[in-house]
Design a protein around this motif. Structure first.
Motif, PDB file in Angstrom:
ATOM      1  N   SER A  46      -6.889 -14.363 -14.388  1.00 18.75           N
ATOM      2  CA  SER A  46      -8.234 -14.020 -14.848  1.00 18.75           C
ATOM      3  C   SER A  46      -8.816 -12.992 -13.893  1.00 18.75           C
ATOM      4  O   SER A  46      -8.454 -12.948 -12.712  1.00 18.75           O
ATOM      5  N   GLU A  47      -9.706 -12.156 -14.404  1.00 21.04           N
ATOM      6  CA  GLU A  47     -10.305 -11.119 -13.576  1.00 21.04           C
ATOM      7  C   GLU A  47     -11.172 -11.756 -12.490  1.00 21.04           C
ATOM      8  O   GLU A  47     -11.837 -12.764 -12.715  1.00 21.04           O
ATOM      9  N   VAL A  48     -11.138 -11.152 -11.313  1.00 17.48           N
ATOM     10  CA  VAL A  48     -11.884 -11.717 -10.188  1.00 17.48           C
ATOM     11  C   VAL A  48     -12.344 -10.587  -9.281  1.00 17.48           C
ATOM     12  O   VAL A  48     -11.690  -9.539  -9.173  1.00 17.48           O
ATOM     13  N   LYS A  49     -13.483 -10.802  -8.633  1.00 13.97           N
ATOM     14  CA  LYS A  49     -14.028  -9.842  -7.677  1.00 13.97           C
ATOM     15  C   LYS A  49     -14.164 -10.542  -6.327  1.00 13.97           C
ATOM     16  O   LYS A  49     -14.796 -11.584  -6.230  1.00 13.97           O
ATOM     17  N   LEU A  50     -13.537  -9.964  -5.301  1.00 10.03           N
ATOM     18  CA  LEU A  50     -13.514 -10.582  -3.983  1.00 10.03           C
ATOM     19  C   LEU A  50     -14.196  -9.707  -2.944  1.00 10.03           C
ATOM     20  O   LEU A  50     -14.032  -8.476  -2.955  1.00 10.03           O
ATOM     21  N   ALA A  69       7.909  -6.214   2.839  1.00  9.84           N
ATOM     22  CA  ALA A  69       7.049  -6.070   1.671  1.00  9.84           C
ATOM     23  C   ALA A  69       5.760  -6.828   1.966  1.00  9.84           C
ATOM     24  O   ALA A  69       5.770  -7.831   2.689  1.00  9.84           O
ATOM     25  N   VAL A  70       4.660  -6.339   1.433  1.00  7.53           N
ATOM     26  CA  VAL A  70       3.365  -6.984   1.647  1.00  7.53           C
ATOM     27  C   VAL A  70       2.921  -7.627   0.344  1.00  7.53           C
ATOM     28  O   VAL A  70       2.780  -6.943  -0.671  1.00  7.53           O
ATOM     29  N   ALA A  71       2.734  -8.939   0.363  1.00  7.17           N
ATOM     30  CA  ALA A  71       2.330  -9.674  -0.841  1.00  7.17           C
ATOM     31  C   ALA A  71       0.945 -10.276  -0.625  1.00  7.17           C
ATOM     32  O   ALA A  71       0.698 -10.934   0.398  1.00  7.17           O
ATOM     33  N   MET A  72       0.043 -10.051  -1.580  1.00  8.35           N
ATOM     34  CA  MET A  72      -1.296 -10.632  -1.530  1.00  8.35           C
ATOM     35  C   MET A  72      -1.448 -11.639  -2.656  1.00  8.35           C
ATOM     36  O   MET A  72      -0.982 -11.403  -3.770  1.00  8.35           O
ATOM     37  N   GLN A  73      -2.116 -12.747  -2.351  1.00  6.68           N
ATOM     38  CA  GLN A  73      -2.307 -13.779  -3.364  1.00  6.68           C
ATOM     39  C   GLN A  73      -3.651 -14.463  -3.166  1.00  6.68           C
ATOM     40  O   GLN A  73      -4.061 -14.752  -2.034  1.00  6.68           O
ATOM     41  N   TYR A  74      -4.336 -14.691  -4.282  1.00  2.33           N
ATOM     42  CA  TYR A  74      -5.594 -15.430  -4.230  1.00  2.33           C
ATOM     43  C   TYR A  74      -5.639 -16.416  -5.381  1.00  2.33           C
ATOM     44  O   TYR A  74      -5.253 -16.098  -6.509  1.00  2.33           O
ATOM     45  N   GLU A  75      -6.113 -17.630  -5.090  1.00  2.00           N
ATOM     46  CA  GLU A  75      -6.327 -18.647  -6.110  1.00  2.00           C
ATOM     47  C   GLU A  75      -7.793 -19.055  -6.080  1.00  2.00           C
ATOM     48  O   GLU A  75      -8.399 -19.157  -5.014  1.00  2.00           O
ATOM     49  N   GLY A  80      -9.542 -18.176   1.357  1.00  2.00           N
ATOM     50  CA  GLY A  80      -9.399 -16.768   1.700  1.00  2.00           C
ATOM     51  C   GLY A  80      -8.271 -16.120   0.919  1.00  2.00           C
ATOM     52  O   GLY A  80      -7.701 -16.716  -0.005  1.00  2.00           O
ATOM     53  N   LEU A  81      -7.950 -14.899   1.273  1.00  2.42           N
ATOM     54  CA  LEU A  81      -6.871 -14.137   0.646  1.00  2.42           C
ATOM     55  C   LEU A  81      -5.620 -14.288   1.501  1.00  2.42           C
ATOM     56  O   LEU A  81      -5.652 -14.007   2.703  1.00  2.42           O
ATOM     57  N   THR A  82      -4.526 -14.719   0.905  1.00  5.29           N
ATOM     58  CA  THR A  82      -3.273 -14.881   1.631  1.00  5.29           C
ATOM     59  C   THR A  82      -2.501 -13.565   1.605  1.00  5.29           C
ATOM     60  O   THR A  82      -2.280 -12.981   0.539  1.00  5.29           O
ATOM     61  N   VAL A  83      -2.107 -13.091   2.776  1.00  2.40           N
ATOM     62  CA  VAL A  83      -1.297 -11.885   2.904  1.00  2.40           C
ATOM     63  C   VAL A  83       0.013 -12.280   3.579  1.00  2.40           C
ATOM     64  O   VAL A  83       0.014 -12.811   4.689  1.00  2.40           O
ATOM     65  N   GLU A  84       1.106 -12.044   2.887  1.00  2.68           N
ATOM     66  CA  GLU A  84       2.420 -12.445   3.388  1.00  2.68           C
ATOM     67  C   GLU A  84       3.268 -11.207   3.645  1.00  2.68           C
ATOM     68  O   GLU A  84       3.350 -10.307   2.805  1.00  2.68           O
ATOM     69  N   LEU A  85       3.884 -11.156   4.822  1.00  4.44           N
ATOM     70  CA  LEU A  85       4.811 -10.084   5.172  1.00  4.44           C
ATOM     71  C   LEU A  85       6.222 -10.615   4.990  1.00  4.44           C
ATOM     72  O   LEU A  85       6.649 -11.533   5.700  1.00  4.44           O
ATOM     73  N   GLN A  86       6.948 -10.054   4.025  1.00  3.78           N
ATOM     74  CA  GLN A  86       8.265 -10.563   3.643  1.00  3.78           C
ATOM     75  C   GLN A  86       9.345  -9.580   4.067  1.00  3.78           C
ATOM     76  O   GLN A  86       9.379  -8.449   3.574  1.00  3.78           O
ATOM     77  N   ASP A  87      10.230 -10.003   4.971  1.00  2.00           N
ATOM     78  CA  ASP A  87      11.327  -9.155   5.423  1.00  2.00           C
ATOM     79  C   ASP A  87      12.396  -9.094   4.336  1.00  2.00           C
ATOM     80  O   ASP A  87      12.983 -10.110   3.964  1.00  2.00           O
ATOM     81  N   ARG A  88      12.654  -7.899   3.813  1.00  2.00           N
ATOM     82  CA  ARG A  88      13.589  -7.745   2.698  1.00  2.00           C
ATOM     83  C   ARG A  88      15.036  -8.047   3.111  1.00  2.00           C
ATOM     84  O   ARG A  88      15.860  -8.437   2.283  1.00  2.00           O
ATOM     85  N   LYS A  89      15.357  -7.854   4.378  1.00  3.43           N
ATOM     86  CA  LYS A  89      16.737  -8.042   4.833  1.00  3.43           C
ATOM     87  C   LYS A  89      17.049  -9.499   5.150  1.00  3.43           C
ATOM     88  O   LYS A  89      18.121 -10.001   4.831  1.00  3.43           O
ATOM     89  N   LEU A  97      -3.941 -15.794   6.581  1.00  2.00           N
ATOM     90  CA  LEU A  97      -5.098 -16.035   5.727  1.00  2.00           C
ATOM     91  C   LEU A  97      -6.238 -15.142   6.204  1.00  2.00           C
ATOM     92  O   LEU A  97      -6.659 -15.213   7.358  1.00  2.00           O
ATOM     93  N   ILE A  98      -6.717 -14.290   5.299  1.00  2.00           N
ATOM     94  CA  ILE A  98      -7.766 -13.325   5.618  1.00  2.00           C
ATOM     95  C   ILE A  98      -9.085 -13.769   4.989  1.00  2.00           C
ATOM     96  O   ILE A  98      -9.119 -14.285   3.872  1.00  2.00           O
ATOM     97  N   THR A  99     -10.158 -13.564   5.723  1.00  2.00           N
ATOM     98  CA  THR A  99     -11.475 -13.936   5.225  1.00  2.00           C
ATOM     99  C   THR A  99     -11.786 -13.212   3.926  1.00  2.00           C
ATOM    100  O   THR A  99     -11.777 -11.977   3.856  1.00  2.00           O
ATOM    101  N   ALA A 100     -12.024 -13.968   2.874  1.00  2.00           N
ATOM    102  CA  ALA A 100     -12.352 -13.411   1.555  1.00  2.00           C
ATOM    103  C   ALA A 100     -13.064 -14.477   0.741  1.00  2.00           C
ATOM    104  O   ALA A 100     -12.785 -15.664   0.883  1.00  2.00           O
ATOM    105  N   SER A 101     -13.970 -14.044  -0.119  1.00  2.00           N
ATOM    106  CA  SER A 101     -14.686 -14.982  -0.979  1.00  2.00           C
ATOM    107  C   SER A 101     -15.029 -14.289  -2.287  1.00  2.00           C
ATOM    108  O   SER A 101     -15.158 -13.063  -2.344  1.00  2.00           O
ATOM    109  N   GLU A 102     -15.156 -15.088  -3.357  1.00  2.00           N
ATOM    110  CA  GLU A 102     -15.506 -14.512  -4.647  1.00  2.00           C
ATOM    111  C   GLU A 102     -16.936 -13.979  -4.604  1.00  2.00           C
ATOM    112  O   GLU A 102     -17.838 -14.602  -4.049  1.00  2.00           O
ATOM    113  N   SER A 103     -17.105 -12.811  -5.167  1.00  2.00           N
ATOM    114  CA  SER A 103     -18.401 -12.140  -5.131  1.00  2.00           C
ATOM    115  C   SER A 103     -19.036 -12.128  -6.516  1.00  2.00           C
ATOM    116  O   SER A 103     -18.366 -11.882  -7.515  1.00  2.00           O
TER     117      SER A 103
END
Length: 233
Positions: A46-50, A69-75, A80-89, A97-103
């Motif tokens: 669903s559309e969301v504004k953070l 790779a940089v993966a962002m996910q929010y539920e 907050g906003l989860t930012v995951e750094l994934q090593d491809r090799k 976890l980054i400070t974020a809230s629905e606006s």
């Protein structure tokens, strides 16, 4: 983004993601637009504004290596906003976890302009211009007339002037009327120089004593626009 403001609004929609940033002194508005094809993967329930702390995001992303790779996910309801750094090799991943809230605030809007001057130049030339001008004075004046763009800056005992025309080195130049406006050298430098390394060319549009609209032309399905407020010359 972190050079413009510590806080940003991220609008996640089905057909695009838009990042809005307004500098604390209200002199710079930055808008970044990304189509879903700009991402390796993009899914939205669903559309969301953070409201996101981009200074924290900047520190996390700077921890990424070339293999990550940089993966962002929010539920909904998440702290907050989860930012995951994934090593491809190695498939090793690190999660932050980054400070974020629905606006619920109304989204910012782009500035409706009727520019009388339009200039297109290479990113390298603009980087040279803003770096040169900042080293001389606090205010940069743009003066378009008679097929020329004159850029000047001055301070006590020193001055800077670059007279440009189409092909030397401008890619395009058009002026409906003589147009003159002044802008903060610091605002130009801090908001534009960091992204010149990824830009192909830059379009400047302005009217006398009106904001400067800077459109950053990139090679992919992304678009960035920066508006800079005028100052007294």
């Amino acid at each position: 983004m972190a050079k413009v403001s510590d806080e940003a609004t991220f609008d996640f929609a089905q057909n695009e993601v838009v990042f809005w940033l307004f500098s604390p002194d209200k002199t710079v508005l930055a808008v970044a637009k990304l189509e879903p094809s700009a991402f390796e993967e993009y899914s939205l329930d669903s559309e969301v504004k953070l409201s996101v702390n981009v200074s924290e995001m900047n520190r996390v992303v700077r921890r990424a290596t070339r293999n990550d790779a940089v993966a962002m996910q929010y539920e909904t309801g998440a702290p907050g906003l989860t930012v995951e750094l994934q090593d491809r090799k190695t498939s090793f991943s690190r999660s932050f976890l980054i400070t974020a809230s629905e606006s619920t605030e109304e989204s910012l809007r782009e500035i409706n302009m009727s520019p009388t001057a339009r200039v297109v130049m290479s990113a390298d030339d603009l980087e040279t211009l803003v770096t040169d001008a900042k080293s001389v004075g606090d205010v940069v004046e743009l003066h378009a007339s008679d097929g020329k763009l004159e850029v000047t800056a001055s301070a006590e005992g020193k001055s800077y002037r670059w007279l440009m025309s189409q092909g030397a080195p401008l890619q395009e130049l058009s002026a409906e009327a003589e147009t003159k406006a002044s802008y903060s050298a610091k605002s130009l430098y801090s908001s534009l120089r960091p992204i010149m390394s990824i830009a192909e060319s830059v379009q400047l549009e302005f009217s006398t004593d009106y904001p400067l609209k800077v459109t950053i032309n990139l090679s992919g399905p992304e678009q960035m626009i920066i508006y800079i407020a005028p100052v007294q010359g």
